[in-house]
Design an enzyme around this catalytic site. Structure first.
Site, mmCIF file in Angstrom:
data_model
loop_
_atom_site.group_PDB
_atom_site.id
_atom_site.type_symbol
_atom_site.label_atom_id
_atom_site.label_comp_id
_atom_site.label_asym_id
_atom_site.label_seq_id
_atom_site.Cartn_x
_atom_site.Cartn_y
_atom_site.Cartn_z
ATOM 1 N N ARG A 124 0.849 -1.192 0.000
ATOM 2 C CA ARG A 124 0.000 0.000 0.000
ATOM 3 C C ARG A 124 0.886 1.243 0.000
ATOM 4 N NH1 ARG A 124 -4.287 1.972 4.573
ATOM 5 N NH2 ARG A 124 -2.394 2.170 5.799
ATOM 6 N N THR A 148 -0.713 7.706 -1.143
ATOM 7 C CA THR A 148 -2.018 7.656 -1.840
ATOM 8 C C THR A 148 -2.941 6.593 -1.243
ATOM 9 O OG1 THR A 148 -1.210 6.000 -3.388
ATOM 10 C CG2 THR A 148 -0.871 8.316 -3.997
ATOM 11 N N ASP A 182 1.081 -1.347 12.474
ATOM 12 C CA ASP A 182 1.408 -1.961 11.182
ATOM 13 C C ASP A 182 1.572 -3.464 11.367
ATOM 14 O OD1 ASP A 182 2.935 -2.991 8.911
ATOM 15 O OD2 ASP A 182 3.054 -0.893 8.311
ATOM 16 N N ASP A 214 4.754 -5.264 9.789
ATOM 17 C CA ASP A 214 5.981 -4.953 10.532
ATOM 18 C C ASP A 214 6.003 -5.665 11.877
ATOM 19 O OD1 ASP A 214 7.157 -3.398 8.605
ATOM 20 O OD2 ASP A 214 6.329 -1.515 9.359
HETATM 21 C C1 PRP Z 1 -1.351 -3.463 4.986
HETATM 22 C C2 PRP Z 1 -2.262 -4.571 5.463
HETATM 23 C C3 PRP Z 1 -3.240 -4.711 4.336
HETATM 24 C C4 PRP Z 1 -3.384 -3.302 3.846
HETATM 25 C C5 PRP Z 1 -4.665 -2.734 4.358
HETATM 26 O O1 PRP Z 1 -0.410 -3.982 4.111
HETATM 27 O O2 PRP Z 1 -1.594 -5.769 5.760
HETATM 28 O O3 PRP Z 1 -2.798 -5.553 3.295
HETATM 29 O O4 PRP Z 1 -2.260 -2.559 4.365
HETATM 30 O O5 PRP Z 1 -4.868 -1.448 3.911
HETATM 31 P P1 PRP Z 1 -6.009 -1.047 2.888
HETATM 32 O O6 PRP Z 1 -7.273 -1.692 3.342
HETATM 33 O O7 PRP Z 1 -6.060 0.453 3.008
HETATM 34 O O8 PRP Z 1 -5.594 -1.487 1.509
HETATM 35 P P2 PRP Z 1 0.871 -3.190 3.583
HETATM 36 O O9 PRP Z 1 0.593 -2.628 2.234
HETATM 37 O O10 PRP Z 1 1.342 -2.253 4.628
HETATM 38 O O11 PRP Z 1 1.902 -4.344 3.332
HETATM 39 P P3 PRP Z 1 2.606 -5.391 4.321
HETATM 40 O O12 PRP Z 1 1.522 -6.369 4.769
HETATM 41 O O13 PRP Z 1 3.621 -6.025 3.476
HETATM 42 O O14 PRP Z 1 3.172 -4.639 5.482
HETATM 43 N N1 URA Z 2 -2.248 -1.668 7.534
HETATM 44 C C1 URA Z 2 -1.851 -2.006 8.792
HETATM 45 O O1 URA Z 2 -0.970 -2.862 8.965
HETATM 46 N N2 URA Z 2 -2.437 -1.394 9.829
HETATM 47 C C2 URA Z 2 -3.392 -0.464 9.673
HETATM 48 O O2 URA Z 2 -3.897 0.068 10.674
HETATM 49 C C3 URA Z 2 -3.790 -0.121 8.371
HETATM 50 C C4 URA Z 2 -3.197 -0.749 7.314
#
Ligand code: PRP
Ligand code: URA
Length: 210
Positions: free
Chosen positions: A105, A109, A201, A204
């Protein structure tokens, strides 16, 4: 918002594990263990209405009619955070196949970008579980659902941990046929797109990358 297509799964064990997971002091190992355990616990509820078919079984004593799953189950975690629930779900449905979709994500944006996709070929005949603990704007969930629908999937469920009302609405607006399962529906998104109170997050915290 369509009520019948949103299930909030309630259970004292889930409450207990959510308290551990939400706590910012919880270490990576404990976070990962609890997320997987939640994956196992929610699977019972998510699969409650799966179709079964009759099979004749010979017990050591007699013949009897039993029920077995009628369709394949495919688990599709959204990378990375979705991986945290896969082992837990797979423990309960060991015959399930696993597809992967990699989405990151954009932090400015909030739009998702795909970097990996591998799905089993028979996805059109299967029950598909899209797995991502975090449902924030719903952009990532909708992108994953788009991809499985492109390959003919019809029976699709979204399996999450914590959701924001914005994400639930986004899925319901774009994919009203997809049943959403969450453990908690939180209050709202903050100004940088994080769920409040949420758990921070998830990727992470799961992989120790911050
Ligand atoms: C996070 C989370 C979801 C997404 C949710 O992933 O694990 O996949 O954001 O957000 P949204 O509903 O606004 O799309 P991220 O892109 O941070 O990747 P990661 O899991 O690799 O940390
Ligand atoms: N992705 C995450 O990991 N946490 C949030 O709160 C939103 C998006």
């Amino acid at each position: 918002m369509s009520r019948e297509l949103l299930t909030i799964i309630n259970h004292p064990l889930l409450e207990h594990k959510m308290a551990i997971i939400r706590n910012k002091l919880t270490d990576t190992k404990t976070f990962r263990e609890n997320l997987n355990e939640i994956g196992s616990l929610v699977t019972y509820e998510i699969t409650r209405d799966l179709e079964t078919k009759p099979v004749i079984v010979e017990t050591p004593i007699a013949s009897t009619t039993c029920q077995m799953l009628a369709k394949e189950v495919v688990i599709v975690p959204i990378l990375r955070a979705g991986l945290g629930m896969v082992d837990g779900i797979h423990t309960v449905i060991p015959t399930a196949k696993i597809g992967h979709i990699g989405l990151w994500r954009d932090e400015t944006t909030l739009t998702p970008h795909e970097y990996y996709l591998k799905l089993p070929p028979f996805i059109d005949q299967a029950t598909v579980l899209i797995v991502d603990p975090m449902l924030a704007t719903g952009g990532s969930a909708n992108a994953a659902i788009d991809q499985v629908k492109k390959r003919g999937a019809k029976d699709i469920r979204f399996v999450g941990l914590v959701g924001a009302p914005e994400g639930v609405k986004a899925i319901h607006d774009k994919h009203p046929d997809v049943h959403i399962y969450l453990v908690k529906l939180d209050s709202h998104l903050n100004e940088i797109g994080y769920i409040v109170p949420g758990l921070g997050d998830c990727g992470d915290r799961l992989f120790g990358t911050k």
